[in-house]
Structure formats: C-alpha cells, structure tokens
Design an enzyme around this catalytic site. Structure first.
Site, PDB file in Angstrom:
ATOM      1  N   LYS A 107       0.802  -1.217   0.000  1.00  0.00           N
ATOM      2  CA  LYS A 107       0.000   0.000   0.000  1.00  0.00           C
ATOM      3  C   LYS A 107       0.843   1.279   0.000  1.00  0.00           C
ATOM      4  O   LYS A 107       0.375   2.334  -0.452  1.00  0.00           O
ATOM      5  CB  LYS A 107      -0.933   0.016   1.204  1.00  0.00           C
ATOM      6  CG  LYS A 107      -2.072  -0.988   1.157  1.00  0.00           C
ATOM      7  CD  LYS A 107      -3.149  -0.559   0.203  1.00  0.00           C
ATOM      8  CE  LYS A 107      -4.403  -1.404   0.339  1.00  0.00           C
ATOM      9  NZ  LYS A 107      -5.503  -0.932  -0.532  1.00  0.00           N
ATOM     10  N   SER A 150       0.957  -9.806  -0.287  1.00  0.00           N
ATOM     11  CA  SER A 150       0.751  -8.355  -0.336  1.00  0.00           C
ATOM     12  C   SER A 150       0.995  -7.625   0.974  1.00  0.00           C
ATOM     13  O   SER A 150       1.200  -6.411   0.970  1.00  0.00           O
ATOM     14  CB  SER A 150      -0.659  -8.041  -0.843  1.00  0.00           C
ATOM     15  OG  SER A 150      -1.641  -8.600   0.006  1.00  0.00           O
TER      16      SER A 150
END
Length: 326
Positions: free
Chosen positions: A55, A311
């Site tokens: 992110k 992720s």
C-alpha cells in the site's frame, strides 16, 4: 484526482517517482513450492516493504502528485489498516497532516502503527457507517485531499509497480510468466498489476484471489458488471473486506483477468504457515490469499512460471498464532 483510467505509462512514471522512497522488494523462490505446484514459482514479498505492505506504493505516488497548495491541507482516507498506515507514512515523509478513519475492530497492530506515523485516527463502526461518506466529510472539514484505498488512478499506478518489478526481476533470471496470482480486495493492486502485465507479460493468465464470502470480483467477472457482496464471509482477511469492485478498478480488471478464485480460512492458514516456515516471512491473512490459491492448486501453470504476490505482513499476533497452530 481524475476519473480517467490510468495506463501503463502511468505505472512506469510511478516507478521512477517512487525510486528511493519505497523498497524494491526481492523475488523469493523455494524448491518445495516448485515441487508442490509442478511449476516455477516466483514470490513478491511485500511484507518486507516499509509499512509492511504494498500500500505504501500507491499512497506515496498519489501524495507526491499533490500540488504544494494541496499538501498544505494534508490528506484523509479510510482504511482497516494497511492503506491508512501507508498514507500516514507518506504524509510524514512529505511533511503533511494525515487523518485516517479506521474501523473500531481494526487490528490493534495496524492502528498503533498508523498512529506512530503521527496520523490522527478517527474510529468508526464498519457495519453502521458509510466509510466513503465519512472520509469525504472529514476531507471537507479539514480542507484536505482524499486518497481512497483503491479507486484512484494514482494509487492504481503506484500499486502496479509491484508487477513491473516482478516481471523485470523474473526476466533477469530468464523467466517469463505464464500465470500470476494477486490478492484482491477493492482491486487497486490487481488493476495496477494488470496494467503492467498487459504490456510486459501479455500471455500471462492473471487471477484475482479473494477470501470466501468476499469474492465480489470473481462474481462480478462472471456477471460482466460490478456486483456487491451479498453473504459476507468471516473477517479473517481484514485487508480484503471490500464490498464491491471499484468504478475504476473493475473496467481494467474485467478486460484482462483470466478469472477469480476464492480461498478458505484453512487454505489461508496453510499459506501463512508455509510463508513463515519456508520463505521466512510473516504474511497476514489477506496478504497470503494468492499464495493460498497456488498451494491449493486453484491457480496453476504446470511446467510454467507463476508469479505470486504476498501483499502484506501486518498480522495480528493472536491470528498469526492460530495460523501456526492450525
């Protein structure tokens, strides 16, 4: 922010913009992973990223593109943790204020990590409050710029640097992707990766991977239009609990994805254990779903090359202990 869809050139530009500000995470391989899958598997470990997830790429790219006037107003977002922490870190990096609306049941490890970057935390009830409306109100009150978690062209472009790096580093090993598995919530990471793969690995079959009960992208692909979650699953994969694909992300993903698959809690825990025991990294539940799909044989490329994104690694300690004990 423009409502225009981003393109591969935007991903390339983001990679240049982010150089030196985010880590170029390495590729990981393990012979047991190849043996289990019958393929050559290359893993992109974004838990090693600053803030512990991919992110940071999108949030930083979006923040860097703000005008000097916009920077003075700071930024606002809503997030269960990883995007909020990324926005807080990006704001800290650029000397801006950050206000993050976070669900009251967000993992404490993510809340505290976000607060450590100096952000103001606004708790809300994820089941009773419209998070988008809340974030818009906060931005208007503070004269700040809203950077949403996934449905933003600059965020999407920044996230696409994950796949860009993976393809480039795989090529340096003489490997060309046949398949690609990516963790999917609102679809920002997936859309960014699609933009990179369309240009750099167009023959690779790309699969969106979601938790069971939160497979809105999978069902939307089948329907040919965005449809919301109807019967939500558990909240284990807190990073992936988006209720519907984004207005920007879905058109990008729909045109290129080979499909979507959903994984169970047991498969997620297996992937978290595998990542810890063999790859020596901590993966949070939502960050492990793509690896879970590959280990479960739901994304395959027998004799070929599979790219997998892990992720994020901001795992709640109690949940991580459950995964290791399962």
């Amino acid at each position: 922010m423009s409502d225009a869809l981003p393109h591969f050139d935007d991903v390339r530009a983001a990679a240049t913009r982010l150089a030196g500000r985010v880590l170029r995470t390495p590729l990981l391989r393990h012979p047991l992973l190849d043996a289990v899958t019958g393929a050559t598997v290359v893993v992109k470990p974004e838990p090693l990223q600053r803030t512990g997830s991919f992110k940071l790429r999108g949030a930083t790219n979006a923040a860097l593109l703000l005008s000097s006037e916009a920077r003075r107003g700071g930024i606002v977002t809503h997030s269960s943790g990883n995007h909020g922490q990324a926005c807080a870190a990006a704001a800290h990096m650029l000397g801006m204020k950050a206000t993050i609306a976070m669900p009251m049941d967000a993992p404490a490890i993510k809340v505290e990590a976000t607060r450590r970057w100096g952000a103001e935390i606004i708790p809300f009830d994820r089941h009773g409050v419209d998070r988008d409306a809340l974030a818009e109100t906060l931005a208007a009150e503070r004269g700040a710029t809203l950077i949403p978690p996934f449905d933003h062209p600059d965020v999407i472009a920044g996230q696409g640097t994950v796949a860009l790096e993976l393809v480039e580093d795989a090529a340096s090993l003489g490997l060309t992707l046949d398949a690609f598995a990516v963790c999917t919530g609102g679809g920002g990471l997936t859309a960014g990766c699609v933009l990179a793969l369309e240009s750099l690995a167009p023959r690779a079959e790309v699969y969106a991977v979601e938790p069971e009960g939160w497979d809105d992208t999978c069902r939307s692909l089948q329907a040919g239009r965005p449809i919301p979650v109807e019967r939500p699953g558990s909240g284990l994969c807190d990073a992936l609990l988006s209720k519907q694909p984004g207005a920007l992300t879905f058109p990008i993903n729909h045109r290129h994805l080979a499909g979507g698959v959903a994984v169970s809690e047991a498969e997620v825990f297996r992937a978290m254990r595998f990542a810890f025991e063999h790859l020596k990294i901590v993966a949070e539940p939502g960050g492990a779903v793509a690896l879970a799909a590959v280990l479960a044989g739901k994304v395959t490329a027998k004799g070929g090359v599979i790219g997998v994104v892990i992720s994020g690694g901001n795992a709640d300690p109690a949940i991580f202990a459950r995964a290791l004990a399962a």
